[in-house]
Design a protein around this motif. Structure first.
Motif, PDB file in Angstrom:
ATOM      1  N   GLU A 177       0.829  -1.201   0.000  1.00 51.86           N
ATOM      2  CA  GLU A 177       0.000   0.000   0.000  1.00 51.86           C
ATOM      3  C   GLU A 177       0.866   1.255   0.000  1.00 51.86           C
ATOM      4  O   GLU A 177       0.605   2.202  -0.755  1.00 51.86           O
ATOM      5  CB  GLU A 177      -0.915   0.007   1.231  1.00 51.86           C
ATOM      6  N   GLN A 178       1.907   1.281   0.820  1.00 56.31           N
ATOM      7  CA  GLN A 178       2.807   2.429   0.844  1.00 56.31           C
ATOM      8  C   GLN A 178       3.561   2.563  -0.467  1.00 56.31           C
ATOM      9  O   GLN A 178       3.855   3.672  -0.918  1.00 56.31           O
ATOM     10  CB  GLN A 178       3.788   2.289   2.005  1.00 56.31           C
ATOM     11  N   GLY A 179       3.860   1.417  -1.101  1.00 58.87           N
ATOM     12  CA  GLY A 179       4.538   1.448  -2.390  1.00 58.87           C
ATOM     13  C   GLY A 179       3.735   2.193  -3.437  1.00 58.87           C
ATOM     14  O   GLY A 179       4.275   3.023  -4.184  1.00 58.87           O
ATOM     15  N   TYR A 180       2.428   1.915  -3.479  1.00 55.93           N
ATOM     16  CA  TYR A 180       1.566   2.637  -4.418  1.00 55.93           C
ATOM     17  C   TYR A 180       1.530   4.129  -4.094  1.00 55.93           C
ATOM     18  O   TYR A 180       1.548   4.976  -4.992  1.00 55.93           O
ATOM     19  CB  TYR A 180       0.154   2.067  -4.395  1.00 55.93           C
ATOM     20  N   GLN A 181       1.489   4.460  -2.817  1.00 57.47           N
ATOM     21  CA  GLN A 181       1.465   5.880  -2.434  1.00 57.47           C
ATOM     22  C   GLN A 181       2.735   6.594  -2.888  1.00 57.47           C
ATOM     23  O   GLN A 181       2.683   7.724  -3.379  1.00 57.47           O
ATOM     24  CB  GLN A 181       1.297   5.999  -0.918  1.00 57.47           C
ATOM     25  N   PHE A 182       3.872   5.913  -2.749  1.00 59.35           N
ATOM     26  CA  PHE A 182       5.123   6.501  -3.216  1.00 59.35           C
ATOM     27  C   PHE A 182       5.126   6.670  -4.737  1.00 59.35           C
ATOM     28  O   PHE A 182       5.715   7.616  -5.272  1.00 59.35           O
ATOM     29  CB  PHE A 182       6.312   5.645  -2.779  1.00 59.35           C
ATOM     30  N   ILE A 183       4.480   5.757  -5.453  1.00 60.05           N
ATOM     31  CA  ILE A 183       4.393   5.880  -6.912  1.00 60.05           C
ATOM     32  C   ILE A 183       3.653   7.152  -7.298  1.00 60.05           C
ATOM     33  O   ILE A 183       4.107   7.926  -8.146  1.00 60.05           O
ATOM     34  CB  ILE A 183       3.697   4.641  -7.518  1.00 60.05           C
ATOM     35  N   TRP A 184       2.495   7.382  -6.650  1.00 56.03           N
ATOM     36  CA  TRP A 184       1.715   8.579  -7.009  1.00 56.03           C
ATOM     37  C   TRP A 184       2.488   9.851  -6.652  1.00 56.03           C
ATOM     38  O   TRP A 184       2.483  10.819  -7.422  1.00 56.03           O
ATOM     39  CB  TRP A 184       0.359   8.573  -6.298  1.00 56.03           C
ATOM     40  N   LEU A 185       3.188   9.849  -5.508  1.00 52.41           N
ATOM     41  CA  LEU A 185       3.957  11.034  -5.109  1.00 52.41           C
ATOM     42  C   LEU A 185       5.159  11.251  -6.025  1.00 52.41           C
ATOM     43  O   LEU A 185       5.557  12.402  -6.275  1.00 52.41           O
ATOM     44  CB  LEU A 185       4.417  10.890  -3.652  1.00 52.41           C
ATOM     45  N   THR A 186       5.741  10.177  -6.539  1.00 47.67           N
ATOM     46  CA  THR A 186       6.844  10.303  -7.507  1.00 47.67           C
ATOM     47  C   THR A 186       6.363  10.997  -8.776  1.00 47.67           C
ATOM     48  O   THR A 186       7.061  11.840  -9.349  1.00 47.67           O
ATOM     49  CB  THR A 186       7.417   8.914  -7.842  1.00 47.67           C
ATOM     50  N   VAL A 187       5.156  10.637  -9.220  1.00 44.41           N
ATOM     51  CA  VAL A 187       4.581  11.283 -10.406  1.00 44.41           C
ATOM     52  C   VAL A 187       4.433  12.789 -10.165  1.00 44.41           C
ATOM     53  O   VAL A 187       4.800  13.606 -11.015  1.00 44.41           O
ATOM     54  CB  VAL A 187       3.212  10.661 -10.759  1.00 44.41           C
ATOM     55  N   VAL A 188       3.904  13.162  -9.010  1.00 50.73           N
ATOM     56  CA  VAL A 188       3.710  14.583  -8.695  1.00 50.73           C
ATOM     57  C   VAL A 188       5.044  15.324  -8.690  1.00 50.73           C
ATOM     58  O   VAL A 188       5.178  16.393  -9.294  1.00 50.73           O
ATOM     59  CB  VAL A 188       3.010  14.732  -7.325  1.00 50.73           C
ATOM     60  N   ALA A 189       6.041  14.764  -8.017  1.00 52.59           N
ATOM     61  CA  ALA A 189       7.332  15.445  -7.880  1.00 52.59           C
ATOM     62  C   ALA A 189       8.039  15.579  -9.225  1.00 52.59           C
ATOM     63  O   ALA A 189       8.575  16.644  -9.554  1.00 52.59           O
ATOM     64  CB  ALA A 189       8.215  14.681  -6.889  1.00 52.59           C
ATOM     65  N   PHE A 190       8.059  14.524 -10.011  1.00 51.35           N
ATOM     66  CA  PHE A 190       8.727  14.529 -11.317  1.00 51.35           C
ATOM     67  C   PHE A 190       8.075  15.546 -12.253  1.00 51.35           C
ATOM     68  O   PHE A 190       8.753  16.361 -12.894  1.00 51.35           O
ATOM     69  CB  PHE A 190       8.650  13.122 -11.908  1.00 51.35           C
ATOM     70  N   PHE A 191       6.757  15.497 -12.336  1.00 49.77           N
ATOM     71  CA  PHE A 191       5.994  16.387 -13.220  1.00 49.77           C
ATOM     72  C   PHE A 191       6.256  17.847 -12.831  1.00 49.77           C
ATOM     73  O   PHE A 191       6.569  18.687 -13.678  1.00 49.77           O
ATOM     74  CB  PHE A 191       4.510  16.042 -13.088  1.00 49.77           C
ATOM     75  N   PHE A 192       6.141  18.156 -11.541  1.00 54.81           N
ATOM     76  CA  PHE A 192       6.299  19.540 -11.091  1.00 54.81           C
ATOM     77  C   PHE A 192       7.719  20.058 -11.329  1.00 54.81           C
ATOM     78  O   PHE A 192       7.914  21.153 -11.867  1.00 54.81           O
ATOM     79  CB  PHE A 192       5.952  19.644  -9.609  1.00 54.81           C
ATOM     80  N   LEU A 193       8.709  19.273 -10.948  1.00 58.10           N
ATOM     81  CA  LEU A 193      10.103  19.725 -11.021  1.00 58.10           C
ATOM     82  C   LEU A 193      10.516  20.082 -12.446  1.00 58.10           C
ATOM     83  O   LEU A 193      11.084  21.160 -12.682  1.00 58.10           O
ATOM     84  CB  LEU A 193      11.022  18.634 -10.457  1.00 58.10           C
ATOM     85  N   PHE A 194      10.225  19.209 -13.394  1.00 57.32           N
ATOM     86  CA  PHE A 194      10.701  19.432 -14.761  1.00 57.32           C
ATOM     87  C   PHE A 194       9.781  20.359 -15.572  1.00 57.32           C
ATOM     88  O   PHE A 194      10.111  20.714 -16.710  1.00 57.32           O
ATOM     89  CB  PHE A 194      10.898  18.099 -15.478  1.00 57.32           C
ATOM     90  N   SER A 195       8.666  20.770 -14.988  1.00 58.89           N
ATOM     91  CA  SER A 195       7.797  21.757 -15.638  1.00 58.89           C
ATOM     92  C   SER A 195       8.256  23.190 -15.393  1.00 58.89           C
ATOM     93  O   SER A 195       7.873  24.100 -16.141  1.00 58.89           O
ATOM     94  CB  SER A 195       6.352  21.624 -15.127  1.00 58.89           C
ATOM     95  N   ILE A 196       9.059  23.398 -14.361  1.00 57.75           N
ATOM     96  CA  ILE A 196       9.423  24.756 -13.955  1.00 57.75           C
ATOM     97  C   ILE A 196      10.052  25.574 -15.093  1.00 57.75           C
ATOM     98  O   ILE A 196       9.678  26.738 -15.303  1.00 57.75           O
ATOM     99  CB  ILE A 196      10.342  24.711 -12.719  1.00 57.75           C
ATOM    100  N   PRO A 197      11.006  25.025 -15.884  1.00 60.36           N
ATOM    101  CA  PRO A 197      11.587  25.840 -16.968  1.00 60.36           C
ATOM    102  C   PRO A 197      10.557  26.339 -17.977  1.00 60.36           C
ATOM    103  O   PRO A 197      10.688  27.456 -18.496  1.00 60.36           O
ATOM    104  CB  PRO A 197      12.594  24.884 -17.624  1.00 60.36           C
ATOM    105  N   ALA A 198       9.538  25.542 -18.258  1.00 58.00           N
ATOM    106  CA  ALA A 198       8.509  25.975 -19.212  1.00 58.00           C
ATOM    107  C   ALA A 198       7.751  27.179 -18.671  1.00 58.00           C
ATOM    108  O   ALA A 198       7.478  28.143 -19.400  1.00 58.00           O
ATOM    109  CB  ALA A 198       7.539  24.831 -19.513  1.00 58.00           C
ATOM    110  N   PHE A 199       7.410  27.147 -17.393  1.00 57.99           N
ATOM    111  CA  PHE A 199       6.688  28.278 -16.804  1.00 57.99           C
ATOM    112  C   PHE A 199       7.559  29.534 -16.777  1.00 57.99           C
ATOM    113  O   PHE A 199       7.047  30.655 -16.848  1.00 57.99           O
ATOM    114  CB  PHE A 199       6.229  27.937 -15.382  1.00 57.99           C
TER     115      PHE A 199
END
Length: 424
Positions: A177-199
């Motif tokens: 269960e925690q593994g799945y939670q870490f997967i969803w949080l990894t998606v959030v962190a990756f998406f946000f971090l690499f979007s910053i240059p575009a903004f």
């Protein structure tokens, strides 16, 4: 038009950033999690709930994108809308950390929120393409975006793979269960971090013709006029009819490929992740390899080749049985996946009138997303009618590709010698 390399790189990097979402949330991990863990019922019921979630989110995007595009063009808030929808997507994914078995409706709602945010942000992102690339470089820049996007998908899958492996979870000291939670949080962190240059680097919003409220009222009444404008451009109209059908097949495959691999071909979740790592790299190769040929030969010729290949692959998928054959088919489909999305975006960018980029890419999204309501919904129904057998659905998708191919043959490619100088 000045070709600013840093701006183009920032635009491309957003494709790298956002591609973890379709790889993990739409294709390889969340669909299996939702069908097998959250719904966990036999007879195709999980498929039906999942395809309904995909269809509903597509329907919302389909009917809001042209209006929002019109508002963005007239009120100078394209970048604000872009950032806002990225935030909506990330909030939807973050909410998935609360899911437990049996929370069917909550999982349904959270995915719809996240997918609406993701797809709506893409409308405004795509609208920047004609602003940052000259007409003769549209295919090259679009191909680079998709190529690096598939690299982002592959890297995203590698990052979440340890949380999907039992040995990886034991090493990290987390439960399933925690593994799945870490997967969803990894998606959030990756998406946000690499979007910053575009903004930071993409062009600032232009001068507003009117306030947001006034633009919203006008935009709500303008969908019909946008459709009328598209109808008055025969070449654009024909292309969008073709796109409506073939992109339905593409988007349905993206939404259902993980479930198909698990249900019909017996892949485990880890096997599905490995399979889609292979698909991402083949899609990246296809997008990058065909970027310059799209400019040189014209997107129509490239799309024609790819759709013909996908018709053959769809028929083959109906008959193959083993996982090895499915791996081979997945590589072929991956090459076509990267190419068809890149060439379609470049084709659309070459056909739209100046100053109407967000509106027309909104209408482009309307065609794509309204069609993608149909494909997953019908696939889910066919699977239930067949008692959980997904193979009849493969022929349904093949029909979409064939219809799209036949309609595409009627479109004039503005980059083809015979079409240059012709009225479109």
């Amino acid at each position: 038009m000045n070709y600013d390399k840093r701006t183009v790189r920032s635009w491309v990097l957003y494709d790298f950033a956002n591609s973890i979402f379709p790889a993990v949330m739409t294709t390889a991990v969340f669909p299996l999690f939702y069908v097998d863990v959250i719904v966990a019922e036999e007879g195709g019921l999980g498929d039906l709930w999942w395809t309904r979630a995909v269809s509903l989110s597509a329907l919302v995007v389909a009917f809001t994108s042209p209006v929002l595009g019109a508002i963005a063009d007239r009120s100078g808030v394209r970048k604000k809308f872009f950032a806002s929808y990225v935030a909506v997507c990330l909030v939807g994914v973050a909410l998935m950390t609360t899911l437990e078995p049996g929370m069917i409706v909550a999982g349904f709602v959270f995915f719809v929120i996240a997918n609406v945010g993701f797809e709506s942000a893409a409308v405004f992102y795509n609208a920047y393409l004609p602003d940052i690339a000259s007409p003769e470089r549209l295919g090259e820049v679009s191909g680079r975006g998709f190529g690096w996007g598939y690299l982002g998908s592959a890297l995203g899958l590698l990052l979440v793979l340890p949380f999907g492996l039992e040995q990886g979870r034991e090493l990290l000291g987390v439960t399933e269960e925690q593994g799945y939670q870490f997967i969803w949080l990894t998606v959030v962190a990756f998406f946000f971090l690499f979007s910053i240059p575009a903004f930071r680097r993409l062009p600032r919003d232009g001068q507003a013709e009117m306030g947001i409220g006034q633009a919203a009222v006008l935009g709500l009444g303008n969908v019909r006029s946008i459709a009328a404008e598209v109808w008055r451009i025969p070449n654009l109209r024909k292309f969008l009819f073709a796109y409506f059908f073939y992109i339905d097949g593409v988007l349905t495959i993206i939404a259902m490929a993980g479930v198909i691999a698990g249900v019909t071909f017996g892949f485990s979740m880890v096997g599905v992740i490995v399979l889609f790592l292979i698909v991402q790299f083949s899609a990246m190769a296809g997008a990058l390899a065909m970027a310059r040929p799209t400019d040189r030969l014209g997107p129509k010729k490239v799309l024609t080749w790819v759709l013909a290949m996908w018709v053959a692959a769809g028929v083959a998928a109906y008959f193959i049985q083993g996982q090895t054959a499915f791996y081979v088919l997945a590589v072929v489909a991956g090459v076509g996946l990267g190419t068809v999305q890149s060439a379609s975006r470049a084709f659309m960018a070459s056909l739209i009138p100046d100053g109407r980029e967000a509106q027309m890419f909104g209408f482009y999204a309307l065609c794509g997303r309204s069609s993608s309501v149909l494909g997953p919904f019908l696939f889910g129904l066919v699977t239930v009618w067949a008692g959980g057998n997904q193979r009849p659905g493969f022929l349904l998708l093949t029909a979409f590709f064939l219809i799209g191919l036949l309609l595409l043959l009627r479109v004039k490619d503005p980059k083809a010698p015979a079409a240059q100088g012709a009225t479109t």
